[in-house]
Design a protein around this motif. Structure first.
Motif, PDB file in Angstrom:
ATOM      1  N   THR A  72       0.840  -1.194   0.000  1.00  0.00           N
ATOM      2  CA  THR A  72       0.000   0.000   0.000  1.00  0.00           C
ATOM      3  C   THR A  72       0.877   1.247   0.000  1.00  0.00           C
ATOM      4  N   ASP A  73       0.248   2.384  -0.274  1.00  0.00           N
ATOM      5  CA  ASP A  73       0.980   3.648  -0.212  1.00  0.00           C
ATOM      6  C   ASP A  73       1.585   3.843   1.166  1.00  0.00           C
ATOM      7  N   GLU A  74       0.812   3.531   2.199  1.00  0.00           N
ATOM      8  CA  GLU A  74       1.290   3.720   3.566  1.00  0.00           C
ATOM      9  C   GLU A  74       2.495   2.834   3.853  1.00  0.00           C
ATOM     10  N   GLN A  75       2.471   1.612   3.348  1.00  0.00           N
ATOM     11  CA  GLN A  75       3.596   0.705   3.562  1.00  0.00           C
ATOM     12  C   GLN A  75       4.842   1.182   2.822  1.00  0.00           C
ATOM     13  N   ALA A 131       6.279   4.076   4.687  1.00  0.00           N
ATOM     14  CA  ALA A 131       6.915   3.620   5.920  1.00  0.00           C
ATOM     15  C   ALA A 131       8.279   2.995   5.638  1.00  0.00           C
TER      16      ALA A 131
END
Length: 299
Positions: free
Chosen positions: A31-34, A37
């Motif tokens: 995901t974008d968040e991953q 991160a």
């Protein structure tokens, strides 16, 4: 899910030089968040995330494997945001692919557009990647933009080289080009991090391309990158491409009008991490080519 993260130094053959980049050779399912991160944890100015194009071959789950289709979707994340294009991470990612499946022609589909990349092996065995930018643009800053940028840098108008006027330049990402009159002015870089980041965010700038001309076709450059959470980018391929377009627009390439040109950019020396970028302008082709080596770092 275990995600493989490779580490490279781009625009150098010395692991202690150039600009560090992360490369995730298979970002399928992230995901974008991953991705953000991972980039933040790695802490480099950018990390490239590759996924095979839908038409990939028998190794679709590993786009660097031999036999895989050599076209990739690539996204670039700094520690604090996604950027549309990154040159040094492109060079690092292309060399990573070549190390796994051999030199040759690649195609990176980025948020900025399609970027062809050619990887070659020199007689010394060093892999070098040449990216071809999207079509560039160069334009004059709005009233007050240059004065504001100079104030945030602690520069004055007298610090600028009158032969190389300020311009915005784009070759996949936006940059403000400011040319210093002296090498000493370029070396003494200190700025208000938060205030410059705010100004650059307003103008959708990725870096400031600060340059000093050593000779007709040789330049020293520095790139503040506060919008990415990094004080300074040690070697900046996207800005190098934009700078090539800038020089051509001004007729300051050191070559005859309309002719091709070869430029050499030295970057990272003031950070103790020297890098070397080659910029090629071809007659009749508006796109800019940037070439550099990359070396893998220990895991």
């Amino acid at each position: 899910m275990t995600t493989t993260v490779l580490r490279y130094a781009a625009f150098t053959t010395d692991p202690d030089g150039g600009n560090k980049a992360g490369v995730v050779p298979d970002a399928t399912g992230l995901t974008d968040e991953q991705m953000l991160a991972i980039a933040a944890e790695l802490g480099y100015s950018e990390t490239a995330f590759l996924t095979a194009e839908p038409a990939a071959g028998p190794s679709a789950t590993d786009p660097t494997a031999a036999g895989a289709d050599r076209a990739f979707r690539v996204r670039y994340f700094a520690p604090t945001l996604e950027v549309p294009f990154c040159g040094h991470a492109t060079v690092a990612a292309a060399v990573a692919v070549a190390e796994a499946s051999g030199p040759g022609e690649l195609r990176f589909e980025t948020r900025a557009g399609s970027v062809p990349v050619t990887v070659t092996a020199g007689p010394d065995g060093v892999l070098r990647a040449t990216l071809t930018s999207v079509e560039p643009r160069v334009w004059t800053p709005e009233d007050g933009d240059v004065d504001r940028a100079l104030a945030l840098l602690g520069w004055s108008a007298d610090d600028l080289d009158p032969a190389l006027p300020p311009r915005y330049a784009y070759a996949g990402a936006r940059h403000l080009v400011l040319a210093a009159r002296t090498r000493e002015r370029l070396a003494a870089l200190a700025y208000d991090f938060d205030a410059l980041a705010a100004f650059m965010t307003e103008r959708e700038l990725i870096t400031l391309q600060l340059v000093w001309r050593a000779s007709a076709a040789v330049f020293h450059v520095r790139d503040p990158f506060p919008v990415g959470g990094v004080v300074e980018d040690p070697a900046t391929g996207a800005a190098a491409a934009a700078f090539g377009a800038y020089l051509r627009d001004l007729g300051e390439t050191g070559a005859a009008p309309g002719a091709g040109a070869e430029l050499t950019l030295h970057q990272g020396e003031d950070l103790g991490s020297p890098g070397l970028l080659r910029v090629t302008l071809r007659a009749g082709d508006p796109r800019v080519r940037v070439t550099g080596a990359a070396v893998r770092l220990p895991d």
